[in-house]
Design a protein around this motif. Structure first.
Motif, short mmCIF file in Angstrom:
data_model
loop_
_atom_site.label_atom_id
_atom_site.label_comp_id
_atom_site.label_asym_id
_atom_site.label_seq_id
_atom_site.Cartn_x
_atom_site.Cartn_y
_atom_site.Cartn_z
N LEU A 316 0.81 -1.22 0.00
CA LEU A 316 0.00 0.00 0.00
C LEU A 316 0.84 1.27 0.00
O LEU A 316 0.33 2.35 -0.27
CB LEU A 316 -0.98 -0.01 1.17
CG LEU A 316 -2.11 -1.03 1.02
CD1 LEU A 316 -3.02 -1.03 2.23
CD2 LEU A 316 -2.92 -0.79 -0.25
N ALA A 317 2.15 1.14 0.27
CA ALA A 317 3.04 2.29 0.08
C ALA A 317 3.12 2.62 -1.41
O ALA A 317 3.19 3.80 -1.79
CB ALA A 317 4.43 1.99 0.62
N TYR A 318 3.08 1.58 -2.26
CA TYR A 318 3.07 1.84 -3.70
C TYR A 318 1.74 2.45 -4.14
O TYR A 318 1.71 3.35 -4.98
CB TYR A 318 3.35 0.56 -4.49
CG TYR A 318 3.28 0.80 -5.98
CD1 TYR A 318 4.19 1.65 -6.60
CD2 TYR A 318 2.29 0.22 -6.77
CE1 TYR A 318 4.12 1.91 -7.96
CE2 TYR A 318 2.20 0.47 -8.12
CZ TYR A 318 3.13 1.32 -8.72
OH TYR A 318 3.04 1.59 -10.06
N ARG A 319 0.64 1.98 -3.56
CA ARG A 319 -0.66 2.60 -3.87
C ARG A 319 -0.62 4.09 -3.48
O ARG A 319 -1.08 4.94 -4.24
CB ARG A 319 -1.79 1.89 -3.15
CG ARG A 319 -3.17 2.45 -3.54
CD ARG A 319 -4.32 1.75 -2.84
NE ARG A 319 -5.58 2.33 -3.27
CZ ARG A 319 -6.46 1.77 -4.07
NH1 ARG A 319 -6.22 0.56 -4.58
NH2 ARG A 319 -7.58 2.38 -4.41
N MET A 320 -0.08 4.39 -2.30
CA MET A 320 0.06 5.78 -1.87
C MET A 320 0.89 6.57 -2.88
O MET A 320 0.56 7.70 -3.25
CB MET A 320 0.68 5.84 -0.49
CG MET A 320 1.07 7.25 -0.03
SD MET A 320 -0.33 8.37 0.18
CE MET A 320 -0.83 7.93 1.86
N MET A 321 1.98 5.97 -3.34
CA MET A 321 2.84 6.64 -4.32
C MET A 321 2.05 6.98 -5.59
O MET A 321 2.19 8.08 -6.15
CB MET A 321 4.02 5.72 -4.66
CG MET A 321 5.13 6.39 -5.45
SD MET A 321 6.49 5.23 -5.73
CE MET A 321 7.75 6.36 -6.29
N CYS A 322 1.22 6.06 -6.03
CA CYS A 322 0.38 6.32 -7.22
C CYS A 322 -0.62 7.45 -6.96
O CYS A 322 -0.83 8.32 -7.81
CB CYS A 322 -0.37 5.05 -7.62
SG CYS A 322 0.68 3.74 -8.29
N LEU A 323 -1.24 7.45 -5.78
CA LEU A 323 -2.24 8.46 -5.46
C LEU A 323 -1.63 9.85 -5.35
O LEU A 323 -2.33 10.86 -5.53
CB LEU A 323 -2.95 8.11 -4.15
CG LEU A 323 -3.77 6.82 -4.13
CD1 LEU A 323 -4.34 6.59 -2.74
CD2 LEU A 323 -4.89 6.85 -5.15
N GLN A 324 -0.34 9.93 -5.05
CA GLN A 324 0.31 11.22 -4.89
C GLN A 324 0.50 11.96 -6.21
O GLN A 324 0.82 13.15 -6.22
CB GLN A 324 1.66 11.05 -4.19
CG GLN A 324 1.53 10.65 -2.73
CD GLN A 324 2.85 10.44 -2.05
OE1 GLN A 324 2.95 10.55 -0.84
NE2 GLN A 324 3.89 10.10 -2.79
N ALA A 325 0.32 11.26 -7.31
CA ALA A 325 0.42 11.88 -8.64
C ALA A 325 -0.92 11.76 -9.34
O ALA A 325 -1.64 10.77 -9.15
CB ALA A 325 1.51 11.21 -9.47
N HIS A 326 -1.28 12.74 -10.16
CA HIS A 326 -2.50 12.63 -10.95
C HIS A 326 -2.32 11.51 -11.97
O HIS A 326 -1.23 11.32 -12.53
CB HIS A 326 -2.79 13.95 -11.66
CG HIS A 326 -4.16 13.99 -12.26
ND1 HIS A 326 -4.42 13.54 -13.53
CD2 HIS A 326 -5.35 14.41 -11.75
CE1 HIS A 326 -5.71 13.68 -13.79
NE2 HIS A 326 -6.30 14.21 -12.72
N TYR A 327 -3.37 10.76 -12.23
CA TYR A 327 -3.24 9.59 -13.09
C TYR A 327 -2.79 9.93 -14.50
O TYR A 327 -2.20 9.10 -15.20
CB TYR A 327 -4.56 8.80 -13.12
CG TYR A 327 -5.65 9.40 -13.99
CD1 TYR A 327 -5.77 9.07 -15.34
CD2 TYR A 327 -6.57 10.32 -13.47
CE1 TYR A 327 -6.76 9.63 -16.14
CE2 TYR A 327 -7.55 10.87 -14.25
CZ TYR A 327 -7.65 10.53 -15.59
OH TYR A 327 -8.63 11.08 -16.38
N ARG A 328 -3.01 11.18 -14.96
CA ARG A 328 -2.60 11.57 -16.31
C ARG A 328 -1.19 12.15 -16.35
O ARG A 328 -0.71 12.55 -17.41
CB ARG A 328 -3.60 12.57 -16.91
CG ARG A 328 -4.91 11.93 -17.31
CD ARG A 328 -5.74 12.82 -18.23
NE ARG A 328 -6.33 13.96 -17.54
CZ ARG A 328 -6.10 15.22 -17.85
NH1 ARG A 328 -5.26 15.53 -18.83
NH2 ARG A 328 -6.68 16.20 -17.18
#
Length: 489
Positions: A316-328
């Motif tokens: 879930l640290a990787y999920r957090m990393m993804c959420l910290q950037a806009h998907y585009r």
């Protein structure tokens, strides 16, 4: 249902659009799934974190969500355009295993990664080989007007549909041809009318036998990669459905080809009407960039989710990393960045632990009105998760508020963010690296002895224990503001 309209970026129109469902009260979403010939790398998994946030947002908005993710177990070539070997056939030959066993193993590995990232299971996992008869029927229905047959199989003539490759930003066949030739890694199929034309059905070459092959009007063989998504999208969601998602790499070849098939099947016109594409909205997440080159499966060693765990990082640290950037936006991966995401997640989990056992209160508490509006606006603005995370932290920072209300507002936000904040505790996030030479039990026992020595002012023993732990890669963090006490390097 939250009242703020949901606005999403449509890759087809290149515009932000207000989501209006095809079927009132429903949201039908199709996500291009993995080709199960190898383990997914973390760049692949970013697409499913994004699709999960989209699905969670639609559910949070009150829509009855039907989400389909396909499993490609046949038809995907080593060149994404139209040449090379079938990826599953190649993997099976290399490992001297059954192609069915290969597909099953990597399908389960992919699903395990989705669970580790707290990605909700879709309404349907659609497997390509379950739809072979439907693919043959689909191809038969469009063959006369839109296809031609060559020695190698049945090919789609892209000149027979309007606005081919509009999704990729190319509308003229000469532009398309230049793009295809520039990106072709393997010699193109000879005799095609245009390099952009693509296989609907590929015949098994004379003298060869594939592990996966079926009889068809065009000879014994296997379907093309692009065909399966058109067929399963239509069968399971109906044309047009609401949203089609995938990685930005699909925007260049796979999705334009899928759209062309959809246009042919529906007998519809150009793409000035987005619904003629088969879906109202096409959405794509950007790349995860990793500078060392180890994310590529062809490199032999690549960044799997399990590698992150082996090095001591919770998934879930990787999920957090993804959420910290806009998907585009492009997201650059680094170990330091992942460590920072883990620290941020730890801080949030520690804050949640202070009211985890409280009964949920009223999430519309006046103290949270502005924060709730900030969160709602962020999520509704094309899934702006970086701002949504800040709103979550704003809610956690309000200390002098009813604990039940805090729990309720955080639970509501986590419905969208999917960080499992009420299922995690700090011990879950402290993962022992695979190569660590000391167990967690031994660390805790040494820390207890060191604490007793410090209380007795036996600093020599305390320092000796600290040095021994350091020799085993354990950093003792006295005074750590997170209260973590130790970590393994």
């Amino acid at each position: 249902m939250t009242q703020t309209p949901l606005k999403l970026f449509n890759s087809l129109t290149r515009e932000i659009e207000t989501f209006t469902p095809v079927h009132p009260g429903e949201a039908r979403v199709y996500s291009c799934g993995p080709t199960v010939y190898n383990y997914p790398h973390i760049g692949n998994m970013r697409a499913y974190v994004f699709a999960d946030v989209l699905g969670r947002t639609l559910s949070w908005k009150g829509y009855d969500l039907k989400h389909v993710i396909n499993i490609t177990d046949v038809g995907h070539l080593t060149d994404d355009a139209d040449a090379g070997e079938d990826k599953l056939e190649k993997a099976a030959a290399k490992s001297e295993q059954s192609i069915w066993d290969i597909a099953q193993h990597y399908t389960e590995a992919f699903k395990a990664d989705t669970r580790a990232l707290n990605i909700r299971a879709p309404a349907e996992w659609s497997v390509a080989t379950d739809y072979i008869d439907a693919m043959i029927d689909f191809a038969s229905g469009i063959a006369d007007k839109h296809c031609y047959e060559l020695e190698g199989g049945l090919y789609f003539d892209v000149s027979t549909v309007e606005d081919y490759a509009l999704l990729a930003g190319r509308t003229k066949l000469d532009q398309i041809q230049e793009h295809q030739e520039a990106h072709m890694r393997i010699d193109p199929v000879k005799q095609k009318r245009s390099p952009a034309d693509f296989a609907i059905w590929r015949k098994t070459p004379p003298g060869e036998t594939r592990q996966m092959e079926w009889d068809s009007p065009w000879g014994r063989g296997a379907p093309g990669w692009h065909l399966e998504c058109s067929v399963m999208g239509e069968k399971l969601l109906g044309f047009p459905f609401d949203i089609h998602t995938g990685g930005i790499d699909h925007r260049e070849i796979h999705h334009p080809n899928e759209i062309a098939q959809n246009q042919a099947f529906c007998g519809c016109g150009g793409l000035s009407e987005a619904t003629n594409s088969g879906a109202k909205i096409w959405m794509h997440n950007n790349f995860l960039v990793e500078r060392s080159g180890k994310m590529s499966k062809s490199a032999g060693e690549f960044l799997r989710l399990q590698l992150l765990v082996d090095k001591g990082y919770h998934p879930l640290a990787y999920r957090m990393m993804c959420l910290q950037a806009h998907y585009r936006s492009e997201l650059e991966f680094s170990w330091d960045g992942l460590g920072a995401a883990l620290t941020r997640l730890k801080r949030i989990v520690i804050a949640v632990e202070t009211f985890r056992d409280e009964a949920p209160g009223d999430p519309s508490h006046d103290s949270f009105a502005a924060i709730r509006e900030k969160f709602t606006h962020a999520v509704s603005d094309d899934l702006n998760t970086p701002v949504a995370l800040v709103a979550l932290e704003d809610a956690l920072a309000l200390k002098k508020v009813d604990a039940g209300a805090r729990r309720a507002i955080v639970e509501e936000m986590d419905e969208v963010l999917g960080l499992d904040l009420f299922g995690l505790d700090r011990k879950d996030l402290r993962i022992r690296p695979l190569d660590a030479q000391v167990t967690e039990h031994e660390i805790e026992a040494d820390l207890l002895r060191r604490k007793e020595a410090r209380l007795a002012k036996d600093f020599a023993t305390s320092d000796a224990i600290r040095a021994s732990l350091a020799a085993n890669g354990v950093e003792v963090m006295d005074g750590d503001p997170l209260g973590w006490e130790w970590k393994l390097d």
